[in-house]
Scaffold this motif. Structure first.
Motif, PDB file in Angstrom:
ATOM      1  N   UNK A 124      29.601  23.474 -32.597  1.00 29.75           N
ATOM      2  CA  UNK A 124      28.523  22.790 -33.313  1.00 29.75           C
ATOM      3  C   UNK A 124      27.770  23.724 -34.254  1.00 29.75           C
ATOM      4  N   UNK A 125      27.738  24.998 -33.959  1.00 26.64           N
ATOM      5  CA  UNK A 125      27.070  25.951 -34.851  1.00 26.64           C
ATOM      6  C   UNK A 125      27.769  25.996 -36.206  1.00 26.64           C
ATOM      7  N   UNK A 126      29.088  25.901 -36.195  1.00 23.89           N
ATOM      8  CA  UNK A 126      29.839  25.903 -37.444  1.00 23.89           C
ATOM      9  C   UNK A 126      29.537  24.680 -38.286  1.00 23.89           C
ATOM     10  N   UNK A 127      29.445  23.508 -37.630  1.00 22.33           N
ATOM     11  CA  UNK A 127      29.115  22.272 -38.342  1.00 22.33           C
ATOM     12  C   UNK A 127      27.729  22.377 -38.970  1.00 22.33           C
ATOM     13  N   UNK A 128      26.767  22.894 -38.213  1.00 20.94           N
ATOM     14  CA  UNK A 128      25.403  23.025 -38.719  1.00 20.94           C
ATOM     15  C   UNK A 128      25.331  24.008 -39.885  1.00 20.94           C
ATOM     16  N   UNK A 129      26.026  25.132 -39.775  1.00 24.61           N
ATOM     17  CA  UNK A 129      26.020  26.116 -40.860  1.00 24.61           C
ATOM     18  C   UNK A 129      26.646  25.555 -42.135  1.00 24.61           C
ATOM     19  N   UNK A 130      27.719  24.800 -41.980  1.00 22.62           N
ATOM     20  CA  UNK A 130      28.353  24.173 -43.140  1.00 22.62           C
ATOM     21  C   UNK A 130      27.390  23.191 -43.803  1.00 22.62           C
ATOM     22  N   UNK A 131      26.644  22.442 -42.983  1.00 22.04           N
ATOM     23  CA  UNK A 131      25.708  21.453 -43.501  1.00 22.04           C
ATOM     24  C   UNK A 131      24.586  22.097 -44.303  1.00 22.04           C
ATOM     25  N   UNK A 132      23.951  23.120 -43.758  1.00 19.62           N
ATOM     26  CA  UNK A 132      22.810  23.709 -44.464  1.00 19.62           C
ATOM     27  C   UNK A 132      23.259  24.480 -45.706  1.00 19.62           C
ATOM     28  N   UNK A 133      24.471  25.034 -45.677  1.00 20.48           N
ATOM     29  CA  UNK A 133      24.979  25.698 -46.883  1.00 20.48           C
ATOM     30  C   UNK A 133      25.121  24.688 -48.016  1.00 20.48           C
ATOM     31  N   UNK A 134      25.676  23.524 -47.716  1.00 19.43           N
ATOM     32  CA  UNK A 134      25.844  22.486 -48.738  1.00 19.43           C
ATOM     33  C   UNK A 134      24.488  21.964 -49.212  1.00 19.43           C
ATOM     34  N   UNK A 135      23.498  21.912 -48.311  1.00 19.97           N
ATOM     35  CA  UNK A 135      22.166  21.453 -48.707  1.00 19.97           C
ATOM     36  C   UNK A 135      21.526  22.408 -49.711  1.00 19.97           C
ATOM     37  N   UNK A 136      21.669  23.693 -49.484  1.00 21.05           N
ATOM     38  CA  UNK A 136      21.085  24.660 -50.429  1.00 21.05           C
ATOM     39  C   UNK A 136      21.791  24.602 -51.781  1.00 21.05           C
ATOM     40  N   UNK A 137      23.076  24.337 -51.766  1.00 22.06           N
ATOM     41  CA  UNK A 137      23.809  24.214 -53.036  1.00 22.06           C
ATOM     42  C   UNK A 137      23.313  22.997 -53.817  1.00 22.06           C
ATOM     43  N   UNK A 138      23.155  21.849 -53.149  1.00 20.65           N
ATOM     44  CA  UNK A 138      22.678  20.653 -53.842  1.00 20.65           C
ATOM     45  C   UNK A 138      21.251  20.840 -54.348  1.00 20.65           C
ATOM     46  N   UNK A 139      20.420  21.565 -53.587  1.00 17.30           N
ATOM     47  CA  UNK A 139      19.043  21.825 -54.025  1.00 17.30           C
ATOM     48  C   UNK A 139      19.021  22.679 -55.288  1.00 17.30           C
ATOM     49  N   UNK A 140      19.843  23.713 -55.320  1.00 16.35           N
ATOM     50  CA  UNK A 140      19.918  24.575 -56.513  1.00 16.35           C
ATOM     51  C   UNK A 140      20.369  23.768 -57.724  1.00 16.35           C
ATOM     52  N   UNK A 141      21.343  22.896 -57.534  1.00 16.46           N
ATOM     53  CA  UNK A 141      21.864  22.101 -58.644  1.00 16.46           C
ATOM     54  C   UNK A 141      20.812  21.146 -59.199  1.00 16.46           C
ATOM     55  N   UNK A 142      20.033  20.507 -58.328  1.00 12.99           N
ATOM     56  CA  UNK A 142      19.026  19.560 -58.821  1.00 12.99           C
ATOM     57  C   UNK A 142      17.889  20.292 -59.520  1.00 12.99           C
ATOM     58  N   UNK A 143      17.549  21.480 -59.050  1.00 12.90           N
ATOM     59  CA  UNK A 143      16.505  22.267 -59.716  1.00 12.90           C
ATOM     60  C   UNK A 143      16.970  22.695 -61.108  1.00 12.90           C
ATOM     61  N   UNK A 144      18.194  23.154 -61.221  1.00 16.82           N
ATOM     62  CA  UNK A 144      18.742  23.534 -62.529  1.00 16.82           C
ATOM     63  C   UNK A 144      18.704  22.343 -63.485  1.00 16.82           C
ATOM     64  N   UNK A 145      19.048  21.160 -62.976  1.00 16.99           N
ATOM     65  CA  UNK A 145      19.028  19.951 -63.792  1.00 16.99           C
ATOM     66  C   UNK A 145      17.619  19.662 -64.315  1.00 16.99           C
TER      67      UNK A 145
END
Length: 456
Positions: free
Chosen positions: A195-216
């Motif tokens: 489950x730690x791997x699933x959680x780490x994958x999730x938060x990594x993708x969240x930070x990527x989407x946040x960076x993309x929306x800020x750039x936009x």
């Protein structure tokens, strides 16, 4: 305001096509998000086991309880920004954007601290079984490390929705979601991180989407352009967003309270039923997110037309969104139920899980269109700057009712069927009362608009 190809003129022209143009990217965004979440559940269910699947699935109602208050504020931000865009008051729209960004940063930090500090205590209060609780707590602590990113993305996408741009959030979710799935496979299948791997994958993708929306937002050339130096709280806009957003957030949180109690009741049946419930909830989520996209359209279209003082167009928005959400809910809910056995097998290959999952799909997916009608009516009310009234109705019609149901009907007949039918009854009750409230508030809004027109 300079309008680009991603924006929609919500105050003029035919409605159905524009509602669909607004909603379809949101539906696809929601479905993509659910596919990524389903990948989380499916990967952990197939490669880590039943207990891990139950651990991930049982945290949903609790995490929603803790973040819904702040997510509600993003609804308030969208309403306020959309209203000023509709009124062509671009200076105030610009100030609202920067206040919303400040709120997102503070709310992200607050939920991170609360979630990391109290995850296991909350899970204990939910009577999470001993064979699941440590894995659930680990998953939640890592998941809440991504809260700043989740809040920034939600507020950023709310700002884009306010001006009719739902396509670019879809692009951002596509990119971050693909990365999420790839990291799931690497962390869980290759590195056996459970489950730690699933959680780490999730938060990594969240930070990527946040960076993309800020750039936009930084690259926009209109009133929604983000200037880092201008990010600050402005009392007027905090109050306006809170008037709509806080009741919406409280409503979402209280919904989650009733869902936490229902999850606690499900936990009493053991990890097999918990796993089945988690899988079925993921399936029905595809129907809900599709209906919720129509609800978001009702909020934004109503907000802009209230700002533009076009009350007759609000009537048309009501008819179009209600008919659309009913059609979507009936179609997708039926598909989810009748294809339920095949869909459940995607999440787990344990035969014992299937019949329990089908019980939930039967009692929730088939009448799910009622939930969509309820959401659209609430969206219309919020778009007319009325958020406290639907909160009160929803709290009593759904939350209080469901809690009473658990302590009366379910206690008298402790079966899954008795538990799940509470959803259907509460949706029907809320739809009836919300519709009456909508007629009253629409009449008041029309009167206010006519009075303002006569004064000017």
């Amino acid at each position: 305001m300079k309008r680009n190809k991603h924006e929609i003129d919500m105050c003029n022209g035919p409605l159905l096509g524009k509602v669909l143009r607004f909603s379809l990217p949101l539906i696809l965004s929601g479905i993509l998000q659910l596919l990524y979440n389903a990948a989380d559940v499916a990967v952990v269910g197939r490669f880590a086991g039943k207990e891990s699947l139950a651990a991930v699935g049982s945290t949903g109602s609790l995490t929603n309880l803790m973040i819904n208050l702040f997510i509600g504020l993003s609804i308030g931000a969208s309403v306020v920004v959309a209203k000023h865009i509709g009124a062509h008051d671009f200076k105030r729209a610009h100030d609202a954007v920067h206040t919303a960004t400040a709120i997102s940063l503070v709310s992200g930090a607050a939920t991170l601290v609360i979630g990391v500090a109290f995850s296991k205590a909350f899970l204990t209060l939910m009577d999470t079984p001993s064979d699941v609780i440590d894995l659930s707590a680990l998953y939640m602590r890592i998941y809440f490390l991504g809260m700043p990113a989740l809040m920034v993305y939600n507020f950023g996408s709310a700002i884009l929705r306010a001006m009719g741009d739902t396509m670019r959030p879809l692009y951002f979710l596509t990119i971050s979601g693909i990365i999420n799935i790839l990291l799931n496979l690497v962390f869980v299948c290759a590195f056996h991180m459970d489950v730690a791997g699933v959680a780490l994958a999730t938060i990594t993708s969240q930070y990527i989407s946040a960076v993309l929306v800020v750039i936009c937002l930084l690259k926009l050339e209109n009133c929604c352009h983000l200037d880092i130096k201008s990010i600050k709280f402005k009392k007027e806009f905090v109050v306006d967003m809170a008037k709509v957003g806080l009741p919406a957030g409280i409503q979402g949180s209280l919904f989650s309270v009733s869902n936490v109690l229902i999850q606690s009741s499900i936990n009493s049946f053991g990890s097999t039923v918990m796993a089945a419930n988690a899988a079925a909830a993921n399936i029905e989520g595809f129907t809900y997110t599709s209906m919720n996209a129509i609800s978001q359209a009702s909020v934004t279209f109503t907000s802009q037309n209230v700002g533009a003082k076009k009350i007759n167009r609000i009537n048309r928005v009501t008819v179009v969104t209600l008919l659309t959400v009913t059609a979507v809910g009936l179609a997708m809910g039926s598909i989810s139920f009748f294809a339920g056995e095949s869909l459940l097998k995607i999440y787990s290959d344990e035969p014992a899980i299937i019949p329990y999952g089908l019980i939930r799909l039967k009692y929730i997916c088939l009448p799910y269109f009622l939930c969509g009608v309820m959401e659209v009516l609430v969206g219309m009310l919020r778009g007319m700057n009325c958020s406290t009234l639907p909160m009160i109705v929803s709290v009593f019609g759904s939350c209080v009712f469901r809690v009473m149901w658990i302590y009366t009907a379910f206690r008298a007949s402790p079966t899954l069927e008795t538990l799940y039918i509470a959803y259907t009854i509460s949706w029907f009750l809320c739809c009836a009362v919300h519709f009456i409230c909508f007629l009253i508030i629409k009449r008041r809004t029309a009167k206010k608009i006519l009075e303002q027109a006569s004064i000017s």
